[in-house]
Design an enzyme around this catalytic site. Sequence first.
Site, PDB file in Angstrom:
ATOM      1  CE  LYS A 156     -14.320  30.704   3.377  1.00  0.00           C
ATOM      2  NZ  LYS A 156     -13.811  31.452   2.241  1.00  0.00           N
TER       3      LYS A 156
HETATM    4  C1  LIG Z   1     -12.661  31.946   1.477  1.00  0.00           C
HETATM    5  C2  LIG Z   1     -12.273  33.346   1.281  1.00  0.00           C
HETATM    6  C3  LIG Z   1     -12.078  33.889  -0.004  1.00  0.00           C
HETATM    7  C4  LIG Z   1     -12.010  33.045  -1.251  1.00  0.00           C
HETATM    8  O1  LIG Z   1     -13.134  32.280  -1.504  1.00  0.00           O
HETATM    9  P1  LIG Z   1     -12.970  30.951  -2.399  1.00  0.00           P
HETATM   10  O2  LIG Z   1     -14.381  30.544  -2.669  1.00  0.00           O
HETATM   11  O3  LIG Z   1     -12.246  29.955  -1.555  1.00  0.00           O
HETATM   12  O4  LIG Z   1     -12.235  31.334  -3.630  1.00  0.00           O
HETATM   13  C5  LIG Z   1     -11.833  35.238  -0.109  1.00  0.00           C
HETATM   14  N1  LIG Z   1     -11.766  36.028   0.974  1.00  0.00           N
HETATM   15  C6  LIG Z   1     -11.920  35.546   2.222  1.00  0.00           C
HETATM   16  C7  LIG Z   1     -11.843  36.494   3.387  1.00  0.00           C
HETATM   17  C8  LIG Z   1     -12.168  34.193   2.424  1.00  0.00           C
HETATM   18  O5  LIG Z   1     -12.303  33.738   3.670  1.00  0.00           O
END
Ligand SMILES: *Cc1c(COP(=O)(O)O)cnc(C)c1O
Length: 375
Positions: free
Chosen positions: A189
């Site tokens: 991210k």
């Molecule tokens: C990555 C993501 C999540 C989940 O996050 P994690 O930390 O991987 O559990 C939820 N919503 C969106 C839109 C994402 O891109």
Amino acid sequence: MIPFLDLKGINAQYRNELIEAATQVIDSGWYVQGTHVKAFEHEFADYCGTKHCIGVANGLDALILVLRAWKELGRLKEGDEVIVPANTYIASILAITENRLKPILVEPDEHTYNLAPGLIEQAITANTKAILAVHLYGQLAPMPEIMAMAKKHNLLVLEDSAQAHGAQIDGKKAGNWGDASGFSFYPGKNLGALGDAGAVTTNDDALAQTIRALGNYGSHKKYENLYLGVNSRLDEMQAALLRVKLKHLDQETKRRQQIAAMYCEGINNPSIALPIQDSKLNIKHCASHVWHLFVIRTTEREKLQTYLTEQGIQTLIHYPIAPHHQKAYQAWSNQSYPITEAIHNQVLSLPISPVMPINDCEKVISALNEWCLDD
Ligand SMILES: *Cc1c(COP(=O)(O)O)cnc(C)c1O
């Protein structure tokens, strides 16, 4: 090969600072619920402009815990309808079904891939109690309109900000628009930890307290349990590393925006559709896109991906299968969401990262402009 995302290169920029932070944690003898988590929560709340930030184990838990807390607070109950974009990453929807709430899948705007106010309005019924607004690919959903609609219909708004750290509309950032927001700090991210991590932001004191307790075995006070909680906490190591990464986030976002601008100016193949910024469609607001992903569209997606691979350019698809076509949600398999399905069949994500060399960006642009559908 031009990598889709050079994660190693991103973290190598801060190698010394990260090692220093990790060493501090190792030497402290304190690994859960300590000073780094507290400091990071403070710094991230400041960054978003919110009153509270609660560190949790990951982004999915952040979303699950907000909805769960609203149930504990009597603001939601089992079976209530939650509006969510049909084209989101599955985690947004898992958070709803995990809480035995009812997801109402709504088609997105076909240009921005985010919820469209008109399509939300059509989906509202007497049982609708919340909107889960996802800021997909790094661009905020139309939050001024969504908040106005929520107020009119008395709905809660949960933002899924997992892809939009620092994105804003009129100076107000992701995480500070809705009644609460879930963030992911998954390594890939825009603000990435070196493992799993997540957070909730909110301006609501009661909600913040409830989430804190729920993520800590349901305990608000040591050895006293108010709720049947879970263990979902941000740990000291990830918090310390995130504090380093947060200091550099805005600079990294600028680099992403430079690459996106180069792509937008450079790519001119008529068979390829470029991403559209909401701010270009909607001149009432001033918005910034943080380009978690740079997503193009073509009807010949498989051919284009193969061609780019041959050219030494790695691409990914976000996402190949729509949530209503996933085996996990078999009951929805005969539902039809044409805009969502077209998106899943046509999108392709180009390499973009804060450490992508300009040279590589130029190579991607030339390869795309030389691509001929008949090849
Ligand atoms: C990555 C993501 C999540 C989940 O996050 P994690 O930390 O991987 O559990 C939820 N919503 C969106 C839109 C994402 O891109």
